[in-house]
Scaffold this motif. Structure first.
Motif, mmCIF file in Angstrom:
data_model
loop_
_atom_site.group_PDB
_atom_site.id
_atom_site.type_symbol
_atom_site.label_atom_id
_atom_site.label_comp_id
_atom_site.label_asym_id
_atom_site.label_seq_id
_atom_site.Cartn_x
_atom_site.Cartn_y
_atom_site.Cartn_z
ATOM 1 N N UNK A 1 11.044 67.577 -106.080
ATOM 2 C CA UNK A 1 10.887 68.793 -106.891
ATOM 3 C C UNK A 1 12.058 69.048 -107.850
ATOM 4 N N UNK A 2 13.252 68.602 -107.483
ATOM 5 C CA UNK A 2 14.399 68.895 -108.352
ATOM 6 C C UNK A 2 14.298 68.150 -109.680
ATOM 7 N N UNK A 3 13.873 66.885 -109.622
ATOM 8 C CA UNK A 3 13.728 66.120 -110.870
ATOM 9 C C UNK A 3 12.637 66.748 -111.730
ATOM 10 N N UNK A 4 11.566 67.179 -111.081
ATOM 11 C CA UNK A 4 10.474 67.820 -111.825
ATOM 12 C C UNK A 4 11.004 69.072 -112.542
ATOM 13 N N UNK A 5 11.782 69.853 -111.808
ATOM 14 C CA UNK A 5 12.321 71.091 -112.379
ATOM 15 C C UNK A 5 13.253 70.792 -113.549
ATOM 16 N N UNK B 1 19.019 50.900 -105.873
ATOM 17 C CA UNK B 1 18.950 51.836 -107.005
ATOM 18 C C UNK B 1 17.502 52.239 -107.281
ATOM 19 N N UNK B 2 16.614 51.245 -107.272
ATOM 20 C CA UNK B 2 15.195 51.503 -107.554
ATOM 21 C C UNK B 2 14.598 52.459 -106.527
ATOM 22 N N UNK B 3 14.942 52.171 -105.261
ATOM 23 C CA UNK B 3 14.389 53.007 -104.193
ATOM 24 C C UNK B 3 14.863 54.460 -104.350
ATOM 25 N N UNK B 4 16.156 54.622 -104.622
ATOM 26 C CA UNK B 4 16.709 55.982 -104.779
ATOM 27 C C UNK B 4 16.122 56.662 -106.014
ATOM 28 N N UNK B 5 15.950 55.875 -107.081
ATOM 29 C CA UNK B 5 15.396 56.419 -108.322
ATOM 30 C C UNK B 5 13.992 56.969 -108.058
ATOM 31 N N UNK B 6 13.184 56.182 -107.346
ATOM 32 C CA UNK B 6 11.798 56.608 -107.070
ATOM 33 C C UNK B 6 11.786 57.854 -106.182
ATOM 34 N N UNK B 7 12.689 57.883 -105.216
ATOM 35 C CA UNK B 7 12.763 59.062 -104.334
ATOM 36 C C UNK B 7 13.070 60.318 -105.147
#
Ligand code: 3H9
Length: 685
Positions: free
Chosen positions: A263-267, A252-258
């Protein structure tokens, strides 16, 4: 800064309070305080159990989004949740309001959860381009079951306390004083051992048939299109069924950091704040009070008038709707009833609520009945003379202080206001079709519109669950004005050799719900047509002359079957070819997808920049709100202005310069865009 976390003793139960307005976001001070108080409660022999509760309007509404992208401050939220769960004394979450994201994860870290009936629980992280990153993807399915957790995490939609209770996510629903009940519950369970720790459960995650994940994806294909976060949520929840908790949280942590780095999370995170900023009116103080709107009048019971009325009726505000003749009135109100009934059939409304909403409607042919309304919205067809006539009549009968609004999508509000003796009371309220569904409302500020009229419009928008954006007076305001260059270039591309399907495909692959020609067919190719079949000045005119008016005629840029499924049309291809000949176009060429992007999307950015430099939008982020809520611009690209920023404004300018000759005189650069590109600046940061 005062400490947001405090504690108080009730017998041998320690209540840990969070008081971090407005929504008890789990910022650094809250996280630190929670760990401190849990440790203190554990060390205090006189404490037998703990309650975690929040003051103000809600339980923790999640991680503090304003901390994202900044240097991390310890402890991490996952460690806080682990620390709560590891407590050797029972911990009870007392939930009211919304336990969202990290808030729901804190609740899952507690050993027990009690909630008031109105509480909601959810994982909205997907809307921020993320996944529940504090153990939620692993504890959620262990407690609520895989299917519900999957649904909550991939849609972001919260569930009711009752649903949560049915699934085991809430142990007890309590009426009345939440804290008293939570303390009583803590007292009841204070000696129960072993403590029920979510991470130690595996009954709901073993022997899960993995086919459900593929089936879910297939059934919700739209959710996954182009968007990376739903897929990551699905994979992490699936991991809960495949690996032990400790490994699952690492995954979960690894996916969360990815996701967080993408750019999508930033948007999406940019958009979270953009949406809220849109409600703020430049130059209008917080002390300006809205006018009281007890009854709304709507002129015109057509598609727009009916849809607009439904918003108010649903919100419990009575509506007087006026038409010219009984047939039109009956037809309009009949459609409203049918729409409500179909909502009820889908289980989103009860029959009683349908009755209540329709009971608030006063259909009439008597214009004078509008005299009792506090806000009157004109929703007749787009014709300045007709609108002026209506506003002249309204000026004669509306009561003092009533707000007079036009739903025009293009016309000049100042000109409409000029026929009244109360320009300060006149405003544009541009709803988008279908008006009972689309979230966007452009509030058009005339030169003389009073501040309290704008404040009222924004407050009312919130009440009817719309997202409102202030726009200045110009042809098409923000949204439709930006459509103009897009549509113009899209049609020119047809002349130069592209097909409607090719242009639309680029837009759909970009993430738009449909391309320019699919949209024209849906809205009606004949909208704004001069109605003279002999006058053919564009491909559109040529289609209209042949009655190819779009979906409603079963033919437009595309052919349609009886289920309104489109297919490329030979007839349209021939019409385009004829028009090319008429225009003297002898050669066509291969058009690249990149050219389509540059001529139909970069030109929109350029128009957005003009809107901004002319002061017709308050801020670049408002333009993004308009395009995401009004036209389905993919939210994971943050709207046209944020997208342009992330592409790089120099790249946009370069692309436009490349196309400038082909675009001809209809195109001119926005100076603001050129300046910003030159200085390496951005629109949205
Ligand atoms: C998460 O939890 C990640 C974890 O899984 C893992 C971490 C490792 N943070 O919406 P409103 C502000 S991700 C900071 O108008 P409402 C908001 O900007 C988080 N600020 O109120 C606004 O400020 P302003 C998952 C926040 O009553 C003010 O509060 N959680 C946050 O219409 C009022 O907001 C979410 O995504 C926040 N988390 O609705 C929940 N939330 O007044 C996001 C709000 O200056 N929040 N603000 O403009 C919401 O959905 C709504 O705010 C809520 C209240 C339903 C709670």
């Amino acid at each position: 800064m005062t400490d947001p976390i405090s504690s108080e003793k009730h017998g041998d139960v320690q209540i840990i309070w969070s008081d971090n307005p407005p929504v008890n976001a789990l910022g650094a001070a809250v996280r630190q305080g929670l760990v401190r108080e849990i440790e203190a409660a554990e060390a205090d022999d006189s404490v037998k159990a703990v309650v975690i509760a929040c003051k103000g309007r809600t339980f923790f509404a999640g991680a503090d989004i304003s901390e994202f992208g900044k240097p991390p401050v310890m402890p991490w939220l996952p460690d806080v949740v682990d620390r709560i769960e590891a407590c050797t004394k029972p911990v009870v979450a007392a939930i009211h309001g919304t336990a969202l994201g990290g808030g729901c994860e804190v609740a899952l870290g507690c050993h027990y959860r009690v909630a008031v009936p109105s509480a909601k629980l959810g994982f909205p992280e997907v809307d921020l381009g993320l996944l529940p990153g504090a153990g939620g993807t692993q504890r959620g399915p262990r407690v609520a079951g895989v299917e519900l957790a999957l649904q909550m995490a991939t849609t972001g939609k919260p569930i009711s306390a009752q649903q949560a209770h049915d699934a085991g996510l809430v142990d007890r629903i309590v009426e009345g004083e939440l804290i008293e009940h939570a303390v009583a519950y803590a007292d009841e369970v204070k000696d129960v051992r072993p403590l029920p720790r979510s991470s130690e459960r595996d009954d709901k995650v073993t022997d899960v048939d993995h086919a459900i994940f593929e089936e879910y994806k297939k059934a919700n294909a739209k959710l996954f299109r182009g968007d990376v976060a739903p897929q990551a949520n699905l994979e992490t929840i699936k991991a809960a069924t495949e690996m032990p908790f400790e490994k699952g949280v690492m995954f979960e942590r690894q996916k969360f950091m990815e996701l967080m780095a993408g750019p999508q999370a930033r948007a999406r995170q940019y958009f979270f704040f953009a949406e809220r900023k849109a409600a703020k009116i430049d130059g209008v103080g917080d002390d300006v009070q809205p006018r009281d709107i007890k009854r709304v009048g709507v002129i015109g019971a057509g598609t727009m008038g009916g849809g607009i009325s439904m918003n108010f009726l649903t919100a419990g505000i009575p509506v007087t709707i006026v038409e010219m003749n009984q047939d039109a009135l009956d037809r309009g109100t009949g459609i409203m009833l049918k729409n409500y009934q179909s909502t009820a059939k889908k289980g989103r409304m009860t029959e009683e609520q349908v009755g209540q909403a329709m009971g608030l409607l006063n259909p009439t042919l008597d214009f004078n009945e509008l005299a009792e309304c506090d806000l009157i919205i004109e929703a007749v067809y787009e014709n300045m003379d007709v609108k002026k006539e209506i506003f002249t009549r309204l000026d004669g009968i509306a009561k003092d202080g009533a707000i007079l609004a036009s739903n025009t999508s293009y016309l000049d509000i100042n000109e409409i206001a000029s026929v009244t003796k109360r320009s300060e009371d006149v405003v544009g309220l541009h709803f988008f079709s279908p008006a009972n569904i689309m979230k966007l409302l452009e509030v058009v500020r005339g030169d003389k519109t009073a501040d309290d009229v704008l404040v009222t419009a924004m407050a009312l928008a919130k009440k009817i669950k719309k997202v409102a954006v202030i726009a200045g007076v110009c042809y098409g305001f923000i949204g439709n004005r930006m459509l103009i260059p897009r549509q113009l270039e899209a049609e020119k591309l047809l002349l130069e050799g592209a097909t409607p399907a090719q242009v639309d495909k680029v837009h759909v692959e970009f993430g738009m719900p449909m391309g320019p020609f699919q949209m024209a067919d849906l809205a009606g190719v004949d909208i704004g047509w001069h109605r003279d079949p002999e006058r053919i000045e564009s491909i559109r005119d040529a289609l209209c002359a042949k009655e190819r008016w779009g979906q409603k005629k079963g033919a437009g840029f595309y052919d349609y079957d009886e289920n309104r499924r489109p297919s490329p049309s030979d007839v349209t291809a021939a019409i385009i070819e004829d028009f090319r000949k008429k225009e003297g176009v002898t050669e066509t060429r291969e058009i690249s997808d990149q050219e389509i992007v540059e001529r139909t999307l970069y030109t929109m950015v350029n128009e957005g920049a003009k809107i901004l430099e002319e002061g017709k939008a308050q801020r670049a982020s408002d333009i993004d709100v308009v395009w995401i809520y009004g036209y389905g611009w993919p939210v994971y690209r943050g709207g046209p202005m944020h997208w342009a920023d992330s592409e790089g404004l120099d790249k946009i300018v370069e692309g436009l310069k490349r196309q400038q000759d082909r675009m001809g005189d209809s195109f001119s650069f926005s100076q603001l865009l050129l300046d910003k590109a030159e200085k390496g600046e951005k629109f949205t940061r």
